[in-house]
Enzyme design. Structure first.
Site, short mmCIF file in Angstrom:
data_model
loop_
_atom_site.label_atom_id
_atom_site.label_comp_id
_atom_site.label_asym_id
_atom_site.label_seq_id
_atom_site.Cartn_x
_atom_site.Cartn_y
_atom_site.Cartn_z
N ARG A 171 83.22 99.93 18.55
CA ARG A 171 84.30 99.96 19.54
C ARG A 171 84.34 98.66 20.34
O ARG A 171 85.37 98.27 20.84
CB ARG A 171 84.08 101.12 20.52
N ARG A 175 82.51 88.39 20.29
CA ARG A 175 83.35 87.19 20.23
C ARG A 175 82.53 85.93 20.38
O ARG A 175 81.61 85.89 21.20
CB ARG A 175 84.36 87.17 21.37
N ARG A 248 78.55 115.38 24.78
CA ARG A 248 77.77 114.80 25.86
C ARG A 248 78.51 115.10 27.14
O ARG A 248 79.75 115.03 27.18
CB ARG A 248 77.64 113.28 25.70
N ARG A 280 76.11 103.71 34.51
CA ARG A 280 76.93 102.67 35.15
C ARG A 280 77.30 103.06 36.57
O ARG A 280 77.24 104.23 36.95
CB ARG A 280 78.18 102.35 34.33
N TYR A 348 86.53 111.26 19.27
CA TYR A 348 86.32 110.30 20.36
C TYR A 348 87.55 109.39 20.45
O TYR A 348 87.52 108.24 20.06
CB TYR A 348 85.05 109.51 20.02
N ASP A 350 90.59 107.26 22.29
CA ASP A 350 91.00 106.55 23.51
C ASP A 350 92.35 107.12 23.96
O ASP A 350 93.05 107.77 23.18
CB ASP A 350 91.14 105.05 23.24
N1 UDP Z 1 77.32 100.18 24.83
C1 UDP Z 1 76.10 99.60 25.05
N2 UDP Z 1 75.88 98.86 26.19
C2 UDP Z 1 76.83 98.70 27.12
C3 UDP Z 1 78.10 99.29 26.91
C4 UDP Z 1 78.31 100.03 25.76
O1 UDP Z 1 75.20 99.73 24.24
O2 UDP Z 1 76.58 98.05 28.14
C5 UDP Z 1 77.51 100.97 23.61
C6 UDP Z 1 77.12 102.43 23.82
O3 UDP Z 1 76.56 102.90 22.61
C7 UDP Z 1 78.45 103.09 24.07
C8 UDP Z 1 79.35 102.34 23.11
O4 UDP Z 1 78.86 100.99 23.21
O5 UDP Z 1 78.41 104.48 23.78
C9 UDP Z 1 80.82 102.40 23.42
O6 UDP Z 1 81.04 101.95 24.73
P1 UDP Z 1 82.40 102.20 25.49
O7 UDP Z 1 82.40 101.35 26.69
O8 UDP Z 1 83.52 102.08 24.53
O9 UDP Z 1 82.23 103.73 25.93
P2 UDP Z 1 83.10 104.62 26.94
O10 UDP Z 1 83.74 103.71 27.92
O11 UDP Z 1 84.03 105.41 26.08
O12 UDP Z 1 82.07 105.48 27.58
#
Ligand code: UDP
Length: 367
Positions: A171, A175, A248, A280, A348, A350
């Protein structure tokens, strides 16, 4: 009352479908078990700040049709998601890009970055990565995997990276430019005034009943419905008769700081090491460029889901996907029920994909 559609769930799928059906002259009733509309994109204004009550939502899409559609219901600002990752006291830019590589290795050029990643992924390199760990190392190498992915992902999903599907990490963009935009999509932004307003506008003129579950409602109503649009968990609809699909869950700890104007300088800071219990911290005012009195932050703690908890993320591993296929077969036999949304089809999604799928469903159904 006789309705054409009972729409269970007032999140994006339900609201889009209801809007489309109503605009074709269909009589709709939307119900929701919560006391508010908008499902997990619900925002509430607190101290002049739109707080994302069920986790941060940043709208992004490359689908012009979807972008034009949402803009009918809200004006979008020009917010660009550029999260920061914190590992111990080191800060890195996300997604993985030249700023991340430069900070991690003290290098300056794309060529140097590629060389390090190539070196680090040599060990155990697989042409077709089979799990999240293999996929992550092959994309960004071992150092970034260890510091920015491993701990975060294991907290987020409650499972080892070797037991998770590779697509989850795909996802995120990787870059070799100095570009901190978390998404590759053509369009991005936050609805001015919050997501609740956007959903409210979709539901204008449509009957809505809040604070009632599907089963309780059906048991106690004299209203009739030709069809049901069901956006709750598909396994719950069938009383978990084939077993439970795993999700989850999340726990949000919100804090208002009246005397702090700017807590972390960014909307999202990810805590990527395993020893911090939350994944976060969101500082909501930064989604709208800092307006509001004081600041509101939310710590996000992932947690295991059990029936009765709020399901957030479907865990799309082999076990759950094959169980879902069995539920899907049951769902296909329910001729007067259409299942949709993240929980209804156990995917999952968006937000833009949810809207696209609701529009497609509506188009077929209302043709
Ligand atoms: N991920 C990670 N470190 C980060 C952010 C994301 O390893 O700092 C990985 C983690 O496995 C996560 C996945 O990338 O489940 C997808 O992140 P995304 O931000 O798309 O998740 P969402 O915002 O849907 O929770």
């Amino acid at each position: 009352m006789k309705y054409d559609y009972l729409i269970v769930g007032s999140g994006l799928f339900g609201a889009v479908f209801a809007h489309e059906a109503a605009s074709k002259g269909k009589k709709c009733l939307v119900i929701d078990k919560r006391n508010n509309i908008a499902g997990n994109i619900y925002t509430a204004e607190e101290h002049g700040i739109n707080v994302h009550k069920y986790g941060a939502h940043i709208f992004h899409t490359s689908d012009r049709k979807v972008w034009d559609y949402v803009n009918e219901f809200a004006e979008f600002n020009n917010f660009i998601n550029a999260p920061v990752a914190k590992y111990g006291d080191e800060l890195y830019n996300l997604p993985f890009n030249m700023n991340t590589f430069s900070k991690m290795w003290g290098i300056q050029t794309p060529e140097e970055a590629r060389k390090i990643i190539d070196e680090q992924k040599k060990d155990g390199f697989k042409e077709n990565p089979e799990n999240l760990e293999e996929q992550a190392i092959s994309l960004v190498g071992k150092d970034i995997y260890e510091k920015l992915i491993k701990g975060y992902t294991q907290k987020q999903w409650g499972r080892k990276c070797t037991e998770l599907p590779a697509f989850i990490i795909k996802r995120l963009p990787v870059r070799f430019t100095f570009d901190n935009n978390y998404f590759n999509d053509r369009y991005q932004g936050i609805p001015v005034g919050g997501y609740t307003k956007l959903v409210e506008n979709m539901l204008k003129g449509i009957d809505v009943k809040l604070g009632v579950t599907y089963k309780d409602f059906i048991a106690g109503t004299d209203d009739t419905f030709d069809k049901v649009i069901y956006t709750g968990p598909v396994d719950e609809y069938f009383d978990f008769r084939l077993g439970t699909l795993e999700y989850r869950s999340l726990r949000f700890e919100e804090e208002y700081m009246p005397d702090c104007d700017n807590f972390q300088g960014n909307a999202a800071v990810n805590y990527t090491s395993a020893d911090v219990p939350y994944t976060r911290i969101i500082e909501h005012k930064h989604f709208e460029f800092g307006k509001g009195d004081g600041t509101v932050i939310t710590r996000e703690y992932p947690s295991e889901w059990k029936p009765g908890d709020e399901p957030y993320y479907p865990v799309n591993n082999d076990r759950n996907n094959s169980l879902y296929e069995q539920y899907k077969a049951l769902a296909d036999e329910e001729k007067n029920v259409i299942f949709g949304g993240r929980l209804g089809v156990y995917k999952y999604f968006d937000m833009d994909k949810v809207i696209a799928s609701a529009l497609e469903t509506a188009e077929k159904e209302l043709a």
